[in-house]
Design an enzyme around this catalytic site. Structure first.
Site, PDB file in Angstrom:
ATOM      1  N   GLU A   1       0.818  -1.193   0.000  1.00 55.18           N
ATOM      2  CA  GLU A   1       0.000   0.000   0.000  1.00 55.18           C
ATOM      3  C   GLU A   1       0.867   1.263   0.000  1.00 55.18           C
ATOM      4  O   GLU A   1       0.614   2.197  -0.747  1.00 55.18           O
ATOM      5  CB  GLU A   1      -0.914  -0.021   1.240  1.00 55.18           C
ATOM      6  CG  GLU A   1      -1.845   1.155   1.380  1.00 55.18           C
ATOM      7  CD  GLU A   1      -2.907   1.215   0.296  1.00 55.18           C
ATOM      8  OE1 GLU A   1      -3.113   0.200  -0.387  1.00 55.18           O
ATOM      9  OE2 GLU A   1      -3.508   2.296   0.131  1.00 55.18           O
ATOM     10  N   ASP A   2       1.912   1.292   0.819  1.00 57.16           N
ATOM     11  CA  ASP A   2       2.669   2.530   1.037  1.00 57.16           C
ATOM     12  C   ASP A   2       3.928   2.655   0.192  1.00 57.16           C
ATOM     13  O   ASP A   2       4.537   3.716   0.157  1.00 57.16           O
ATOM     14  CB  ASP A   2       3.064   2.642   2.523  1.00 57.16           C
ATOM     15  CG  ASP A   2       1.836   2.772   3.418  1.00 57.16           C
ATOM     16  OD1 ASP A   2       0.760   3.082   2.872  1.00 57.16           O
ATOM     17  OD2 ASP A   2       1.958   2.552   4.637  1.00 57.16           O
TER      18      ASP A   2
END
Ligand code: MN
Length: 741
Positions: free
Chosen positions: A76-77
């Site tokens: 996600e990051d």
């Protein structure tokens, strides 16, 4: 700070069986990925995945789960640095699936939802997780975020706390992780009502501070007594959590002193009998508070919770609750609530709960035993929602549908107007056919026309939900009355003609007005309309139709027509049409020349079967197998005994057993509910060149087996026996019989 040695210390204390090489590799990779990222608190980002991994280890999850916890935010990051493929290459399929599952859950937002849609979101959350470890890791992630929530801006604190209270704490509860549940609730409360939280906390500290050793003391007292009675037991004590007290005080308006279970002691013993023995001992030792004794062993709660509860007065007049149960009851108490994922309390279906509990039990057993290579929780796939799916509207609302539901079902679930105007559908932004079967997690959008176009009648065969079916029928009822009436009329005509005796239009009208009056419709057109749009099924009308037909068209008939296949329906007539020409000669009715014969639908006799005939009024002779239940019942009934006549197969039927024509027969197949069994079956019948007329299947509720009913055309008993043998050899088939319809 060296986060890894911190992690290592924690893990080695829990188990030396962890694969530390793999964990170190995951740590190094996560560290590299999150390099330069910081938490709101100012700490290095890697501190978060490490903390989550530590909680995951405390839950006794396996090496792969710890790795997934370390990597859980990378997809996600750090989108620009890594992807699922890379994770899979580096850490294997399992870890990559877990990380992927965790990343998907990021997109489910619970903020500002109505209570009802929160319930659906919870279900969707579970349905999307697929592997139970994903939920455990997600809970650990949330727990650490809650512990560090103070670094977030005020507004975020509130929405995260609310979501935790509504979604994550109940999930932890249902998974039986009481410790995480309690901490999540307390932390949420702290942010949702800081003043109330502090008040209760002060009260608790004050009260507990005064009697710090109260619980230990009471436990010691009880232990001594139980030991002297030679009872084997396990005992633990707890102080009620701040949140639980808060809930009691604020929701039920109780004062702090009215909370009798602030202190509680739990005693677990081996047998039910010992529960009552211990109860007796407790009541002998302490004074009890009247009205607080509950026997949930003889009367379990709806969620199957069983235990004895009593509240007694301890030292300094302080009350405390004692819960007594067996290990088995304890297991159900901890995990049994999981059954409520699917069934709201109250309407709990015991059989289903027992089934779900079985699943939960395997969870517990896997956790304890099975020391294959490590003693940790093995992968557990979640399949509790096998018959339900959850999809999003473009606005993010969750719609729950029966599994197998199509985009059309979805449209009607939104609103009948949406369904009526539907001209297309999009799934995850892509245009798809409207009969596309939907999957959990998809975003579904309905394309509508500005003018109501109306649903197609074919949709009735496509849609899965009864809601959609009803709405489509409603539309036809309303909008297509003229067409429906015409359709209904022609259905009736076909049926009446099938009775094989001429009638006048006047007689027909008399029949129909009698029937519609009998079912409470004053206007025969309403009756035709209802038949035409499918609101009323023809097969339900047929018996009445026959009665009236006999009364009106054949007034000489002295009693009601008593052909045994009483639920003769439109298929009866189709059948006679389908029977090849000359079939009359297949069976000879002894003593009657040139008689019209028909094969009974209830048993479908084949050349080679022992048969018997029944003389009907106006329909000729209907031929049954001798062992047909209807024939057995009929021949022993005095009043109709005379109508049974002996019949036998003619030379014709034997000579022509190799011709193209054949006889319909019904087979009942019981099989393992696998995706492939129906395909294998049709392939086989295709290979055998057997004509299949109808094929129906349903899942048997009690044992989840698949019951398949097929109507085939075959030559004779030898032929059908060959077919039966071949079907029996299919791997997933457990039984096949020639059946009655
Ligand atoms: Mn995280």
């Amino acid at each position: 700070m060296d986060y890894y040695s911190d992690l290592y210390e924690s893990l080695i204390n829990i188990s030396s069986q962890y694969n530390f090489d793999k964990i170190k590799k995951a740590y190094d990779y996560a560290h590299e990925m999150h390099e330069g990222q910081y938490r709101k608190s100012g700490e290095e980002y890697i501190s978060h995945p490490v903390a989550v991994a530590k909680i995951v280890a405390q839950l006794e999850l396996d090496t792969d789960s710890v790795c997934a916890a370390l990597l859980h935010d990378t997809l996600e990051d750090c989108k620009d640095k890594t992807n699922g493929e890379t994770i899979k290459k580096l850490f294997g399929e399992e870890v990559s699936e877990l990380v992927d599952g965790l990343t998907k859950l990021v997109d489910i937002h619970f903020e500002n939802r109505e209570e009802e849609s929160v319930e659906n979101l919870r279900k969707m959350f579970l349905a999307m997780s697929k592997d139970i470890r994903v939920i455990f890791i997600k809970l650990a992630d949330r727990l650490h975020n809650m512990r560090t929530l103070s670094a977030q801006p005020d507004e975020k604190q509130r929405s995260i706390a609310l979501e935790t209270m509504h979604v994550y704490a109940p999930l932890a509860h249902r998974l039986g992780i009481q410790k995480i549940k309690g901490e999540l609730e307390n932390l949420s409360l702290k942010y949702l009502d800081p003043i109330g939280y502090d008040e209760v906390k002060n009260d608790v500290e004050h009260r507990y501070g005064e009697n710090r050793d109260f619980l230990e003391n009471a436990q010691k007292q009880i232990s001594e007594k139980l030991d002297s009675e030679k009872i084997k037991y396990s005992m633990s004590g707890r102080v009620k959590s701040i949140f639980s007290i808060y809930k009691k005080m604020y929701n039920q308006g109780k004062s702090f002193d009215e909370i009798y279970d602030f202190y509680a002691i739990r005693i677990i013993v081996d047998t039910e009998l010992e529960c009552y023995t211990v109860l007796g001992i407790i009541h002998e030792m302490f004074n009890l508070i009247p009205g607080r004794f509950k026997d949930y062993i003889s009367t379990p709660k709806p969620n199957l919770y069983r235990s004895l509860h009593t509240t007694v007065i301890g030292r300094h007049g302080i009350p405390f609750e004692v819960q007594i149960r067996t290990w088995e009851m304890h297991t159900v108490a901890e995990y049994g609530v999981a059954a409520h994922w699917k069934y709201k309390s109250g309407d709990a279906d015991k059989e289903n709960i027992a089934e779900k509990l079985k699943w939960i039990r395997t969870l517990v057993e896997t956790e304890k035993g099975d020391a294959d290579n490590d003693e940790f929780l093995k992968p557990l796939k979640i399949d509790i929602f096998e018959d339900e799916i959850f999809v999003f509207t473009p606005k993010g609302d969750v719609i729950s549908l029966q599994s197998g539901a199509t985009a059309i079902d979805f449209a009607f679930a939104i609103h009948s107007e949406v369904g009526n105007r539907m001209i297309g559908a999009k799934v995850n932004g892509m245009i798809v056919p409207i009969d596309t079967v939907l999957q959990t997690g998809q975003i579904v959008e309905v394309i509508t026309s500005s003018t109501p176009k109306g649903p197609s009648k074919d949709w009735l065969k496509i849609v899965r939900t009864s809601e959609a079916k009803n709405k489509i029928r409603q539309w036809y009822k309303r909008e297509k009355r003229t067409e429906n009436i015409a359709e209904g009329k022609s259905m009736i005509e076909r049926e009446l003609k099938g009775f094989g005796k001429a009638y006048t239009e006047q007689q027909r009208d008399e029949i129909i007005s009698n029937i519609s009056a009998r079912i409470g419709m004053s206007d025969p057109d309403d009756f035709y309309n209802s038949l035409g749009y499918g609101g009323m099924s023809l097969s339900k009308i047929v018996p009445k139709l026959r009665d009236e037909f006999i009364r009106v068209v054949m007034p000489e008939g002295d009693d009601k027509l008593s052909d045994i296949s009483g639920n003769m329906s439109v298929t009866y007539q189709d059948n006679s049409k389908k029977q090849p020409h000359g079939i009359n000669q297949a069976v000879i009715v002894d003593g009657i020349d040139n008689c019209q014969i028909r094969f009974a639908r209830c048993c479908n006799p084949l050349p080679g079967d022992k048969i018997i005939g029944f003389v009907t009024r106006g329909f000729g002779v209907s031929v049954h197998k001798q062992d047909c239940p209807n024939a057995i019942a009929g021949t022993s009934d005095e009043s109709e005994k005379d109508r049974w006549v002996s019949v036998h197969w003619s030379q014709y039927s034997i000579n022509h057993s190799n011709s193209e024509s054949g006889f319909e027969t019904i087979l009942q197949i019981y099989a393992k509910n696998s995706l492939t069994v129906i395909a294998e079956l049709s392939n086989l019948l295709n290979d055998l060149k057997v004509q299949v007329n109808t094929l129906n299947s349903k899942v048997i509720k009690t044992n989840k087996m698949l019951q398949i009913t097929i109507n085939i055309t075959c030559k004779n008993t030898t032929h059908v026996n060959t077919i039966l043998q071949r079907i029996r050899k299919l791997e997933d088939v457990s039984d096949v019989t020639r059946g009655f319809s």
